[in-house]
Motif scaffolding. Sequence first.
Motif, PDB file in Angstrom:
ATOM      1  N   ILE A   1       3.305  -3.610  -0.063  1.00 48.02           N
ATOM      2  CA  ILE A   1       2.520  -2.369   0.011  1.00 48.02           C
ATOM      3  C   ILE A   1       1.276  -2.638   0.835  1.00 48.02           C
ATOM      4  O   ILE A   1       0.576  -3.622   0.623  1.00 48.02           O
ATOM      5  N   TRP A   2       1.018  -1.759   1.779  1.00 48.87           N
ATOM      6  CA  TRP A   2      -0.197  -1.872   2.594  1.00 48.87           C
ATOM      7  C   TRP A   2      -0.661  -0.518   3.063  1.00 48.87           C
ATOM      8  O   TRP A   2      -0.014   0.456   2.934  1.00 48.87           O
TER       9      TRP A   2
ATOM     10  N   THR B   1      -6.406   6.193   5.380  1.00 46.99           N
ATOM     11  CA  THR B   1      -5.217   5.595   5.971  1.00 46.99           C
ATOM     12  C   THR B   1      -4.009   5.903   5.099  1.00 46.99           C
ATOM     13  O   THR B   1      -4.120   6.053   3.889  1.00 46.99           O
ATOM     14  N   GLU B   2      -2.877   5.944   5.730  1.00 47.27           N
ATOM     15  CA  GLU B   2      -1.647   6.233   5.032  1.00 47.27           C
ATOM     16  C   GLU B   2      -1.095   4.936   4.433  1.00 47.27           C
ATOM     17  O   GLU B   2      -1.132   3.888   5.057  1.00 47.27           O
ATOM     18  N   THR B   3      -0.596   5.012   3.223  1.00 49.24           N
ATOM     19  CA  THR B   3      -0.003   3.853   2.578  1.00 49.24           C
ATOM     20  C   THR B   3       1.427   3.682   3.064  1.00 49.24           C
ATOM     21  O   THR B   3       2.163   4.646   3.210  1.00 49.24           O
TER      22      THR B   3
ATOM     23  N   SER C   1      -4.792  -7.900   2.851  1.00 52.81           N
ATOM     24  CA  SER C   1      -5.289  -6.614   2.349  1.00 52.81           C
ATOM     25  C   SER C   1      -4.255  -5.794   1.596  1.00 52.81           C
ATOM     26  O   SER C   1      -4.584  -4.730   1.080  1.00 52.81           O
ATOM     27  N   GLY C   2      -3.027  -6.233   1.580  1.00 50.98           N
ATOM     28  CA  GLY C   2      -1.972  -5.486   0.905  1.00 50.98           C
ATOM     29  C   GLY C   2      -1.576  -6.149  -0.400  1.00 50.98           C
ATOM     30  O   GLY C   2      -2.348  -6.898  -0.998  1.00 50.98           O
TER      31      GLY C   2
ATOM     32  N   ASP D   1       2.904  -9.649   7.574  1.00 49.72           N
ATOM     33  CA  ASP D   1       1.908 -10.037   8.571  1.00 49.72           C
ATOM     34  C   ASP D   1       0.596 -10.373   7.862  1.00 49.72           C
ATOM     35  O   ASP D   1       0.487 -10.276   6.642  1.00 49.72           O
ATOM     36  N   GLU D   2      -0.384 -10.779   8.627  1.00 51.11           N
ATOM     37  CA  GLU D   2      -1.655 -11.201   8.059  1.00 51.11           C
ATOM     38  C   GLU D   2      -2.362 -10.059   7.322  1.00 51.11           C
ATOM     39  O   GLU D   2      -2.995 -10.274   6.291  1.00 51.11           O
TER      40      GLU D   2
END
Length: 148
Positions: A147-148, A30-32, A71-72, A65-66
């Motif tokens: 950051i996510w 996945t892209e950061t 996760s971020g 967001d959640e």
Amino acid sequence: MKRKFFPTLFAGLLFLSIGFFVSSCSDDITETAWDIQDYEVKASEWSWNPANRRWEVVKQMRYIDEFIYESGAVIGYVFLGVQNQDEVQTQLPYTISILLDDGSVFTETVGYEYSSLTNRVTFYIQPSDGIQDTAAKVYYQFRLVLIW
């Protein structure tokens, strides 16, 4: 003939194993992404929270967001000094020890907390002695990096 057979068989099995391992790896890369949010807090905006014994100001976050919450990462900074002169950016929480006129020392912690449920961030100035010192209410510039 027997001598060449076993090294060849071993090399073949090794290459097959490597090929199988490489082909079984998933392509779930996945892209950061990131978002930078700047906040300005004037001295007049701070209000005393008697329950937490600290100065607070609540600001609306532009975006969270959640997924970012779970996760971020949300990293807070405060700018100190004068821009284009001696300004530095330091990570929160920022703790400073202050020497008083009577020779005693106390600490003051500048920090933050945020909620994805309300999309708000609370910046705070918390004195170690819990005393409501109005001199602590000063202008600050904060930055949140998501950051996510």
